[in-house]
Design a protein around this motif. Structure first.
Motif, short mmCIF file in Angstrom:
data_model
loop_
_atom_site.label_atom_id
_atom_site.label_comp_id
_atom_site.label_asym_id
_atom_site.label_seq_id
_atom_site.Cartn_x
_atom_site.Cartn_y
_atom_site.Cartn_z
N ARG A 273 67.31 20.23 64.15
CA ARG A 273 66.41 19.39 63.36
C ARG A 273 64.99 19.41 63.92
O ARG A 273 64.02 19.42 63.17
N ARG A 274 64.90 19.42 65.26
CA ARG A 274 63.55 19.53 65.85
C ARG A 274 62.93 20.88 65.49
O ARG A 274 61.73 20.96 65.18
N ARG A 275 63.76 21.93 65.50
CA ARG A 275 63.25 23.25 65.13
C ARG A 275 62.81 23.26 63.67
O ARG A 275 61.77 23.83 63.33
N LYS A 276 63.58 22.59 62.81
CA LYS A 276 63.23 22.53 61.39
C LYS A 276 61.91 21.79 61.20
O LYS A 276 61.05 22.22 60.41
N ARG A 277 61.74 20.65 61.90
CA ARG A 277 60.46 19.92 61.79
C ARG A 277 59.30 20.77 62.27
O ARG A 277 58.22 20.76 61.68
N SER A 278 59.55 21.50 63.34
CA SER A 278 58.50 22.40 63.85
C SER A 278 58.16 23.47 62.81
O SER A 278 56.99 23.78 62.58
N LEU A 279 59.21 24.02 62.17
CA LEU A 279 58.97 25.02 61.12
C LEU A 279 58.23 24.41 59.95
O LEU A 279 57.35 25.06 59.36
N GLN A 348 53.62 37.03 55.17
CA GLN A 348 54.94 37.49 55.58
C GLN A 348 55.54 36.56 56.63
O GLN A 348 56.73 36.24 56.60
N LEU A 349 54.67 36.11 57.57
CA LEU A 349 55.13 35.18 58.60
C LEU A 349 55.62 33.88 57.97
O LEU A 349 56.67 33.34 58.34
N ARG A 350 54.87 33.38 57.00
CA ARG A 350 55.27 32.13 56.32
C ARG A 350 56.59 32.35 55.56
O ARG A 350 57.47 31.48 55.57
N SER A 351 56.72 33.51 54.92
CA SER A 351 57.96 33.80 54.22
C SER A 351 59.14 33.87 55.18
O SER A 351 60.22 33.34 54.90
N ASP A 352 58.92 34.49 56.35
CA ASP A 352 59.98 34.57 57.36
C ASP A 352 60.37 33.17 57.85
O ASP A 352 61.55 32.88 58.05
N LYS A 353 59.37 32.32 58.03
CA LYS A 353 59.66 30.95 58.49
C LYS A 353 60.38 30.15 57.42
O LYS A 353 61.25 29.31 57.73
N LEU A 354 60.05 30.40 56.15
CA LEU A 354 60.79 29.73 55.07
C LEU A 354 62.26 30.16 55.09
O LEU A 354 63.16 29.33 54.92
N ASP A 355 62.49 31.47 55.29
CA ASP A 355 63.88 31.96 55.37
C ASP A 355 64.61 31.34 56.56
O ASP A 355 65.77 30.93 56.45
N GLU A 356 63.90 31.28 57.71
CA GLU A 356 64.53 30.68 58.89
C GLU A 356 64.85 29.21 58.66
O GLU A 356 65.90 28.71 59.05
N ARG A 357 63.94 28.50 57.97
CA ARG A 357 64.19 27.08 57.68
C ARG A 357 65.43 26.92 56.80
O ARG A 357 66.25 26.03 57.02
N ASN A 358 65.58 27.79 55.81
CA ASN A 358 66.76 27.72 54.95
C ASN A 358 68.05 27.97 55.75
O ASN A 358 69.07 27.32 55.54
N GLU A 359 67.99 28.95 56.66
CA GLU A 359 69.16 29.24 57.49
C GLU A 359 69.50 28.05 58.39
O GLU A 359 70.67 27.70 58.58
N ILE A 360 68.46 27.41 58.93
CA ILE A 360 68.68 26.25 59.81
C ILE A 360 69.27 25.10 59.01
O ILE A 360 70.17 24.39 59.48
N ARG A 361 68.78 24.91 57.77
CA ARG A 361 69.36 23.85 56.93
C ARG A 361 70.86 24.08 56.73
O ARG A 361 71.66 23.15 56.82
#
Length: 644
Positions: A273-279, A348-361
């Motif tokens: 959750r902390r990682r998600k907030r950071s993302l 691309q970085l923002r897109s990658d972070k969006l993908d990472e956020r979805n995986e973390i969710r």
């Protein structure tokens, strides 16, 4: 009936985007910010977003702090921006505590995520469903299922009670027949005793002595019968307790220690959750940086000192010369391609972070489910162990009561023998026959008492079961309500998705009719099921696919892709998709503003139609347009030609 006017909005801006200081008052309805590029129209919209609560706003490049004050009627809202190293900290008391809905569906600037998702051809379902708290819905579904299961268990017990009623009623009839026969037999024995007494000449004293002796025997036998009944009840209870103990021991022994510690999982969940907030913060920051630099490349970014003589009549000439532009961080000229390349990497970085956020969710949901399952299993074991201890105590108490009853029964039997010997010692003519009749009468009376008690118990049980069965219809109605609630919860997400698709398709059809694109027949969203992997499991998810139908010069219809839409068509499609989200999520209840920018790809006549269509959906509609585009709009709108 005349429409009730809304209060004006006064906005004071300091050091936001390219604005040093500015004050602007907006009336309700449509407000058009008109001017050339580099006149801070986009910066003002970002400032207005900041006052409303958004973090997708940039601090002026040469400032350490800035702020926005927004006055709406009698209320005043504030937003502060303070530079903290490479990032900007936001403070103050803005209009919205949580701007996610507005960022997605009300603040429709060029870098708006909903608009860009359409432009990129992304799965649009994630955008529409992001604001929905599916965790809360899942928790409510679990609670409803628990309540429903409890009701079904209770109803099943009541059904069992009803099935047992015929047996109980048959048992009562049998007991009543036995009672009637016993009463008739007792009456017959008593008549024989009366006849015997009439023929026996003895003193009244001896007769009374004999009756008292028999009465003491009857009383003692009645007490023995009660003790034996209590003993039978206690032995039955002991058997049930031992059976329950065996089941509990099997449950505890069969339970396996969980592979994972729920507290360790909680730590992992908190970490995610902390990682998600950071993302979330990173994604918002990247959005602001991308938008700001896109404005810079387009010539609508921050103000810089320019050589007016060199610029001549073109205020952007000194900012952009050929394929070079002025860097807003250092003031030197750089290749536009360099900024575009950097922007591509940032996107691309923002897109990658969006993908990472979805995986973390997805991982958070999986770990939360696993944690709940482990804790529930632990609670089941703890409850079984606690009940096992209680059963052990109850067994000990029951065995103690059984021993006491057995001792009292033996004592009572000895007492009865003594009383019978005492009765037999009474010397009365015809004694043997009288003694036998009294013994028989005594047994019949005891049987009658027992039958009457048993009938009373059966009557009470029948009354209790019939009263419980009467409650069954109420329980069934309650179960139906829970079933409807479960269905509503399970379909809520589906309904929201269906509503979003329907809203989009209806609005897109209307807008296409208004805009009259010659070879663009239809744009619509298809909602379909697809299997995806979340963590280590495969789950079924829905996605929204965008479909385009064109017609060839000979009138033949064919399906096309988003990639083949013109820039104008793509921008309109993105706007309509964002508006569908605005309507589906009732964003007007949260924020009564729609902000619109970057419509240069759409010709002025179509811009006028788009604004006219959008304006009915918000109390305050603010759009930034070039003068030639604004000229095509209605004179009834409010126009702001200078941001100062």
């Amino acid at each position: 009936m005349a429409q009730i006017s809304k209060p004006s909005v006064h906005v004071d801006v300091r050091n936001v985007g390219g604005i040093d200081e500015a004050s602007v008052t907006l009336s309700d309805g449509v407000s058009i910010l008109t001017g050339r590029n580099a006149t801070n129209r986009t910066s003002f919209l970002q400032a207005l977003m900041a006052g409303l609560g958004s973090r997708q706003t940039s601090l002026k490049g040469d400032a350490e702090e800035g702020g926005v004050t927004l006055e709406l009627g009698d209320e005043t809202y504030t937003r502060t921006l303070t530079r903290r190293g490479d990032s900007v900290a936001f403070g103050g008391d803005p209009y919205l505590d949580d701007p996610e809905l507005a960022d997605l569906f009300a603040f429709l600037l060029e870098d708006n995520e909903a608009r860009r998702a359409v432009a990129r051809g992304d799965d649009l379902r994630e955008i529409i469903m992001r604001p929905i708290d599916t965790d809360a819905i899942d928790a409510e579904i679990r609670e409803c299922k628990r309540e429903r299961d409890e009701l079904e268990s209770e109803i099943e017990q009541l059904d069992s009670l009803e099935r047992d009623l015929p047996d109980l009623e048959a048992d009562r009839r049998e007991k009543a027949e036995e009672l009637e026969a016993a009463q008739e037999k007792l009456e017959s024995v008593r008549e024989e005793l009366d006849e015997l007494d009439a023929g026996v000449e003895e003193s009244r004293t001896r007769k009374e002595e004999m009756e008292e002796a028999f009465q003491r025997v009857r009383d003692a036998r009645s007490e023995l019968d009660d003790l034996e009944f209590d003993l039978e009840t206690e032995r039955s209870t002991l058997t049930e307790l031992k059976s329950e103990r065996e089941e509990l021991q099997e449950t505890v022994e069969a339970a396996e220690d969980p592979d994972e510690n729920p507290d360790r999982l909680a730590g992992r969940i908190d970490e995610l959750r902390r990682r998600k907030r950071s993302l979330d913060d990173d994604i918002n920051e990247l959005g602001s940086v991308i938008g700001f630099n896109e404005d810079l490349v387009d010539g609508s970014g921050i103000d810089v000192d320019i050589d007016e003589e060199a610029a001549g009549d073109d205020p952007t000439a000194a900012l952009t010369t050929g394929d070079r532009t002025v860097c807003w961080t250092c003031g030197s000229e750089v290749e536009t391609d360099q900024i575009e390349s950097t922007l591509d990497r940032l996107r691309q970085l923002r897109s990658d972070k969006l993908d990472e956020r979805n995986e973390i969710r997805a991982e958070i949901q999986e770990l939360t489910d696993r944690q709940s399952s482990i804790r529930e299993a632990q609670r089941e074991i703890e409850r079984a162990e606690e009940r096992l201890d209680a059963v052990a105590e109850e067994i000990g108490s029951t065995e103690s009561r059984i021993a006491d009853l057995e001792e009292r029964i033996e004592s009572k039997r000895a007492e009865i023998e003594e009383l019978e010997e005492e009765a037999e010692s009474v010397d009365v003519d015809g004694y043997d026959e009288a003694l036998e009749l009294h013994r028989e009468a005594n047994g019949i009376e005891l049987r009658i008492e027992r039958l009457e008690d048993e009938i009373d118990e059966i009557d009470a049980e029948i009354d209790e079961r019939e009263a419980a069965i009467d409650r069954r219809e109420d329980l069934k109605a309650e179960r139906e309500e829970l079933a409807d609630r479960l269905t509503e919860l399970r379909t809520r997400v589906d309904r929201i998705e269906d509503d979003a698709v329907e809203e989009f398709n209806e609005h897109m059809e209307t807008v296409l009719d208004i805009l009259e694109y010659e070879n663009l027949d239809r744009i619509w969203i298809e909602r379909r099921e697809t299997e995806v992997r979340e963590g280590r499991r495969k789950v079924t998810r829905t996605r929204f696919d965008l479909h385009i139908v064109r017609s060839s010069p000979d009138g033949t219809a064919y399906e096309d892709t988003v990639d083949h839409l013109s820039e104008s068509e793509r921008e309109v499609t993105g706007l309509v998709f964002a508006l569908a989200g605005y309507l589906v999520h009732n964003v007007h209840e949260t924020v009564p503003f729609v902000l619109l920018d970057s419509l240069e790809a759409i010709d002025s006549d179509r811009i006028a139609r788009v604004v006219d269509y959008f304006r009915t959906h918000a109390d305050y509609f603010v759009a930034a347009l070039l003068p030639e585009d604004a000229a095509a709009l209605s004179d009834e709108y409010a126009y702001v030609e200078q941001i100062d």
